[in-house]
Design a protein around this motif. Sequence first.
Motif, PDB file in Angstrom:
ATOM      1  N   LEU A  12       0.797  -1.263   0.074  1.00 34.38           N
ATOM      2  CA  LEU A  12       0.037  -0.163   0.076  1.00 34.38           C
ATOM      3  C   LEU A  12       0.881   1.348   0.206  1.00 34.38           C
ATOM      4  CD1 LEU A  12      -2.411   1.510   0.138  1.00 34.38           C
ATOM      5  CD2 LEU A  12      -2.416   1.041   2.857  1.00 34.38           C
ATOM      6  N   ASP A  13       1.992   1.076   0.771  1.00 34.54           N
ATOM      7  CA  ASP A  13       2.729   2.447   0.766  1.00 34.54           C
ATOM      8  C   ASP A  13       3.561   2.723  -0.517  1.00 34.54           C
ATOM      9  OD1 ASP A  13       2.111   2.598   3.485  1.00 34.54           O
ATOM     10  OD2 ASP A  13       3.888   1.602   4.315  1.00 34.54           O
ATOM     11  N   THR A  14       3.813   1.791  -0.902  1.00 31.39           N
ATOM     12  CA  THR A  14       4.527   1.834  -2.289  1.00 31.39           C
ATOM     13  C   THR A  14       3.584   2.391  -3.478  1.00 31.39           C
ATOM     14  OG1 THR A  14       6.154   0.128  -1.971  1.00 31.39           O
ATOM     15  CG2 THR A  14       5.910   0.699  -4.248  1.00 31.39           C
ATOM     16  N   ALA A  15       2.321   1.598  -3.491  1.00 28.46           N
ATOM     17  CA  ALA A  15       1.558   1.973  -4.631  1.00 28.46           C
ATOM     18  C   ALA A  15       0.951   3.445  -4.042  1.00 28.46           C
ATOM     19  CB  ALA A  15       0.348   1.278  -4.498  1.00 28.46           C
ATOM     20  N   TRP A  16       0.803   3.868  -2.940  1.00 30.79           N
ATOM     21  CA  TRP A  16       0.471   5.395  -2.683  1.00 30.79           C
ATOM     22  C   TRP A  16       1.580   6.230  -3.000  1.00 30.79           C
ATOM     23  CZ3 TRP A  16      -4.055   7.335  -2.281  1.00 30.79           C
ATOM     24  CH2 TRP A  16      -4.225   8.749  -1.934  1.00 30.79           C
ATOM     25  N   GLN A  17       2.797   5.925  -2.766  1.00 31.80           N
ATOM     26  CA  GLN A  17       3.804   6.851  -3.297  1.00 31.80           C
ATOM     27  C   GLN A  17       3.682   7.115  -4.637  1.00 31.80           C
ATOM     28  OE1 GLN A  17       7.758   5.862  -1.885  1.00 31.80           O
ATOM     29  NE2 GLN A  17       8.556   7.438  -3.016  1.00 31.80           N
ATOM     30  N   ARG A  18       3.548   5.991  -5.475  1.00 25.84           N
ATOM     31  CA  ARG A  18       3.310   6.213  -6.933  1.00 25.84           C
ATOM     32  C   ARG A  18       2.340   7.015  -7.416  1.00 25.84           C
ATOM     33  NH1 ARG A  18       3.868   0.534  -7.550  1.00 25.84           N
ATOM     34  NH2 ARG A  18       2.133   0.745  -9.105  1.00 25.84           N
ATOM     35  N   ILE A  19       0.962   6.888  -7.168  1.00 26.54           N
ATOM     36  CA  ILE A  19      -0.177   7.435  -7.055  1.00 26.54           C
ATOM     37  C   ILE A  19       0.035   8.931  -6.701  1.00 26.54           C
ATOM     38  CG2 ILE A  19      -2.590   7.781  -6.228  1.00 26.54           C
ATOM     39  CD1 ILE A  19      -2.733   4.720  -5.982  1.00 26.54           C
ATOM     40  N   ALA A  20       0.530   9.498  -5.562  1.00 26.49           N
ATOM     41  CA  ALA A  20       0.651  10.624  -5.400  1.00 26.49           C
ATOM     42  C   ALA A  20       1.804  11.479  -6.150  1.00 26.49           C
ATOM     43  CB  ALA A  20       1.121  10.795  -3.667  1.00 26.49           C
ATOM     44  N   GLU A  21       2.475  10.827  -6.485  1.00 32.56           N
ATOM     45  CA  GLU A  21       3.676  11.259  -7.335  1.00 32.56           C
ATOM     46  C   GLU A  21       3.144  11.529  -8.629  1.00 32.56           C
ATOM     47  OE1 GLU A  21       7.209   8.765  -7.483  1.00 32.56           O
ATOM     48  OE2 GLU A  21       7.724   9.412  -5.476  1.00 32.56           O
ATOM     49  N   ALA A  22       2.176  10.629  -9.271  1.00 36.20           N
ATOM     50  CA  ALA A  22       1.494  10.866 -10.518  1.00 36.20           C
ATOM     51  C   ALA A  22       0.374  12.103 -10.359  1.00 36.20           C
ATOM     52  CB  ALA A  22       1.105   9.600 -11.013  1.00 36.20           C
ATOM     53  N   GLN A  23      -0.056  12.002  -9.452  1.00 31.61           N
ATOM     54  CA  GLN A  23      -1.107  12.878  -9.356  1.00 31.61           C
ATOM     55  C   GLN A  23      -1.302  13.602  -7.722  1.00 31.61           C
ATOM     56  OE1 GLN A  23      -3.353  14.455 -11.170  1.00 31.61           O
ATOM     57  NE2 GLN A  23      -2.673  13.248 -13.007  1.00 31.61           N
ATOM     58  N   PRO A  24      -0.446  14.701  -7.597  1.00 32.17           N
ATOM     59  CA  PRO A  24      -0.242  15.195  -6.086  1.00 32.17           C
ATOM     60  C   PRO A  24      -1.797  15.711  -5.506  1.00 32.17           C
ATOM     61  CG  PRO A  24       1.072  16.154  -7.827  1.00 32.17           C
ATOM     62  CD  PRO A  24       0.262  15.341  -8.575  1.00 32.17           C
ATOM     63  N   ARG A  25      -2.804  15.802  -6.534  1.00 34.33           N
ATOM     64  CA  ARG A  25      -4.166  16.065  -5.839  1.00 34.33           C
ATOM     65  C   ARG A  25      -4.423  15.059  -5.010  1.00 34.33           C
ATOM     66  NH1 ARG A  25      -6.179  15.859 -11.601  1.00 34.33           N
ATOM     67  NH2 ARG A  25      -5.747  18.155 -11.360  1.00 34.33           N
ATOM     68  N   TYR A  26      -4.329  13.823  -5.388  1.00 32.22           N
ATOM     69  CA  TYR A  26      -4.418  12.569  -4.423  1.00 32.22           C
ATOM     70  C   TYR A  26      -4.056  12.871  -2.951  1.00 32.22           C
ATOM     71  CZ  TYR A  26      -7.394   9.738  -7.469  1.00 32.22           C
ATOM     72  OH  TYR A  26      -8.436   9.327  -8.213  1.00 32.22           O
ATOM     73  N   ALA A  27      -2.845  13.167  -2.827  1.00 31.43           N
ATOM     74  CA  ALA A  27      -2.103  13.386  -1.427  1.00 31.43           C
ATOM     75  C   ALA A  27      -2.700  14.522  -0.788  1.00 31.43           C
ATOM     76  CB  ALA A  27      -0.602  13.514  -1.787  1.00 31.43           C
ATOM     77  N   LYS A  28      -2.964  15.640  -1.575  1.00 33.78           N
ATOM     78  CA  LYS A  28      -3.702  16.840  -0.980  1.00 33.78           C
ATOM     79  C   LYS A  28      -5.101  16.317  -0.470  1.00 33.78           C
ATOM     80  CE  LYS A  28      -4.981  21.425  -1.922  1.00 33.78           C
ATOM     81  NZ  LYS A  28      -5.323  22.488  -3.037  1.00 33.78           N
ATOM     82  N   TYR A  29      -5.834  15.617  -1.283  1.00 32.61           N
ATOM     83  CA  TYR A  29      -7.027  15.105  -0.844  1.00 32.61           C
ATOM     84  C   TYR A  29      -6.970  14.149   0.405  1.00 32.61           C
ATOM     85  CZ  TYR A  29     -11.926  13.890  -2.001  1.00 32.61           C
ATOM     86  OH  TYR A  29     -13.278  13.438  -2.134  1.00 32.61           O
ATOM     87  N   GLN A  30      -6.085  13.359   0.400  1.00 32.08           N
ATOM     88  CA  GLN A  30      -5.911  12.345   1.291  1.00 32.08           C
ATOM     89  C   GLN A  30      -5.887  13.117   2.663  1.00 32.08           C
ATOM     90  OE1 GLN A  30      -5.699   8.336   2.135  1.00 32.08           O
ATOM     91  NE2 GLN A  30      -6.144   9.760   3.597  1.00 32.08           N
ATOM     92  N   SER A  31      -4.810  14.281   2.659  1.00 26.82           N
ATOM     93  CA  SER A  31      -4.303  14.972   3.839  1.00 26.82           C
ATOM     94  C   SER A  31      -5.523  15.523   4.723  1.00 26.82           C
ATOM     95  CB  SER A  31      -3.379  15.664   3.354  1.00 26.82           C
ATOM     96  OG  SER A  31      -3.822  16.912   2.714  1.00 26.82           O
ATOM     97  N   LYS A  32      -6.707  15.538   3.816  1.00 22.27           N
ATOM     98  CA  LYS A  32      -7.859  16.300   4.371  1.00 22.27           C
ATOM     99  C   LYS A  32      -8.767  15.384   5.074  1.00 22.27           C
ATOM    100  CE  LYS A  32      -7.767  20.238   1.285  1.00 22.27           C
ATOM    101  NZ  LYS A  32      -8.442  21.101   0.289  1.00 22.27           N
TER     102      LYS A  32
END
Length: 151
Positions: free
Chosen positions: A118-138
């Motif tokens: 999960l950690d590895t996949a999430w890192q790739r997703i967040a790098e490809a689309q930073p909006r996912y990381a921003k959304y997750q942080s909320k």
Amino acid sequence: MSETRTRKPGTPGKFSRWMQVRAGARAVRKIRGGRARMMGMDMLVLNTVGKRSGQPRETALTWFPDGDDGWLIVASGGGSQNPDWYANMMARPERVSVEMPGREAVPVTPRRLDGGELDTAWQRIAEAQPRYAKYQSKSDRRYPVVRLTRR
């Protein structure tokens, strides 16, 4: 005097839900017509069966490649709860398929990622689309990430 109903933060109201359904149906039509990008992200149609109803359901989702044989999808669901498609998919994983732009449905097997995967996949997703990381942080919960592979 009218009664006011409260809902969890991030849970869509009736109008918002109506708009989501309309927008989702439009996105499904576009994907089936061969156009599959939204806000710079690739889209697919996820076909599931209702957990309680047993009725077919279709949802337009963004996806991320995972090797030669897999697709990653994120169950963000508006932040506060898992989306309905996620519950349907996990309840009846043998009935899940995906449609890529202009192609026939392909049966897939969903698997929720955890731990290091999960950690590895999430890192790739967040790098490809930073909006996912921003959304997750909320959000107060960690979004499930599901790997789909051909069945």
